[in-house]
Motif scaffolding. Structure first.
Motif, PDB file in Angstrom:
ATOM      1  N   GLY A  47       0.841  -1.189   0.000  1.00 60.47           N
ATOM      2  CA  GLY A  47       0.000   0.000   0.000  1.00 60.47           C
ATOM      3  C   GLY A  47       0.875   1.237   0.000  1.00 60.47           C
ATOM      4  N   VAL A  48       0.323   2.353   0.441  1.00 61.00           N
ATOM      5  CA  VAL A  48       1.039   3.632   0.443  1.00 61.00           C
ATOM      6  C   VAL A  48       2.148   3.595   1.490  1.00 61.00           C
ATOM      7  CG1 VAL A  48       0.819   6.116   0.831  1.00 61.00           C
ATOM      8  CG2 VAL A  48      -1.010   4.883  -0.341  1.00 61.00           C
ATOM      9  N   ILE A  49       3.375   3.943   1.065  1.00 65.07           N
ATOM     10  CA  ILE A  49       4.492   4.041   2.007  1.00 65.07           C
ATOM     11  C   ILE A  49       4.950   5.488   2.184  1.00 65.07           C
ATOM     12  CG2 ILE A  49       5.292   1.675   1.730  1.00 65.07           C
ATOM     13  CD1 ILE A  49       7.532   2.799  -0.098  1.00 65.07           C
ATOM     14  N   ALA A  50       4.472   6.391   1.338  1.00 68.80           N
ATOM     15  CA  ALA A  50       4.746   7.821   1.479  1.00 68.80           C
ATOM     16  C   ALA A  50       3.689   8.576   0.676  1.00 68.80           C
ATOM     17  CB  ALA A  50       6.137   8.175   0.978  1.00 68.80           C
ATOM     18  N   ALA A  51       3.186   9.682   1.254  1.00 68.30           N
ATOM     19  CA  ALA A  51       2.138  10.461   0.590  1.00 68.30           C
ATOM     20  C   ALA A  51       2.251  11.930   0.971  1.00 68.30           C
ATOM     21  CB  ALA A  51       0.759   9.934   0.975  1.00 68.30           C
TER      22      ALA A  51
END
Length: 186
Positions: free
Chosen positions: A145-149
């Motif tokens: 999934g998202v690891i940085a946003a």
């Protein structure tokens, strides 16, 4: 702190008390110098500066089961296109790969739209499902999934608040994502 040969954006390198930021790094308000790109960290002990240099290597090709990291380049209700730049710690920028994430593979929970789980520019960790470009991806497991946003309103790096919630330290905006347990900023 750094023990890896290759770092990705957001990885902690050293504290700001130990070194200064150099090319390919940035200082975050938690006191850590972090990588701003995929590369190899080096230290100038004379000037006390940390630098991350781009990695250049021969191309490697993803295969089913490989874990990849990429950036969401395009997003619609049912599909996200991901520009893959890392294959299990191997830099792959010398050859461009595209990953396709279908809404049915985005989460272990039912979601109607990709916008419930992802946004443009999110850095995503995923698993390869097939052996042809464009590669089909899955982010159903907790480590994917998202690891940085970045914040949709002000562009600040979002901090993890809970399993599916990210919060902006600058403007207070709360956003929902399919967050990986490996999210880099806590």
């Amino acid at each position: 702190m750094v023990e890896k040969k290759v770092v990705v954006p957001g990885d902690k390198l050293y504290t700001i008390e130990e070194f200064l930021t150099g090319s390919g790094t940035y200082a975050y308000d938690d006191g850590w110098i972090r990588s701003s790109l995929v590369g190899v960290p080096t230290i100038d002990m004379v000037q006390r500066v940390v630098v991350v240099k781009n990695v250049k290597s021969r191309p490697c090709y993803p295969k089913p089961g490989d874990i990849v990291v990429g950036v969401i380049e395009s997003l619609s209700e049912d599909i996200a296109f991901i520009n893959i730049f890392l294959i299990e710690t191997k830099f792959s920028r010398s050859t461009s790969f595209t990953g396709i994430l279908h809404v049915s593979q985005a989460s272990d929970k039912f979601i109607k739209s990709m916008y419930e789980a992802y946004r443009l520019g999110d850095v995503v960790r995923a698993k390869i499902l097939n052996d042809k470009n464009p590669f089909q991806l899955s982010t159903r497991d907790p480590q994917f999934g998202v690891i940085a946003a970045l914040c949709s309103k002000c562009g600040e790096v979002l901090k993890r608040k809970s399993d599916e919630t990210l919060v902006c330290p600058r403007c207070g905006c709360v956003e929902s994502r399919k967050v990986s347990i490996k999210y880099v900023v806590r």
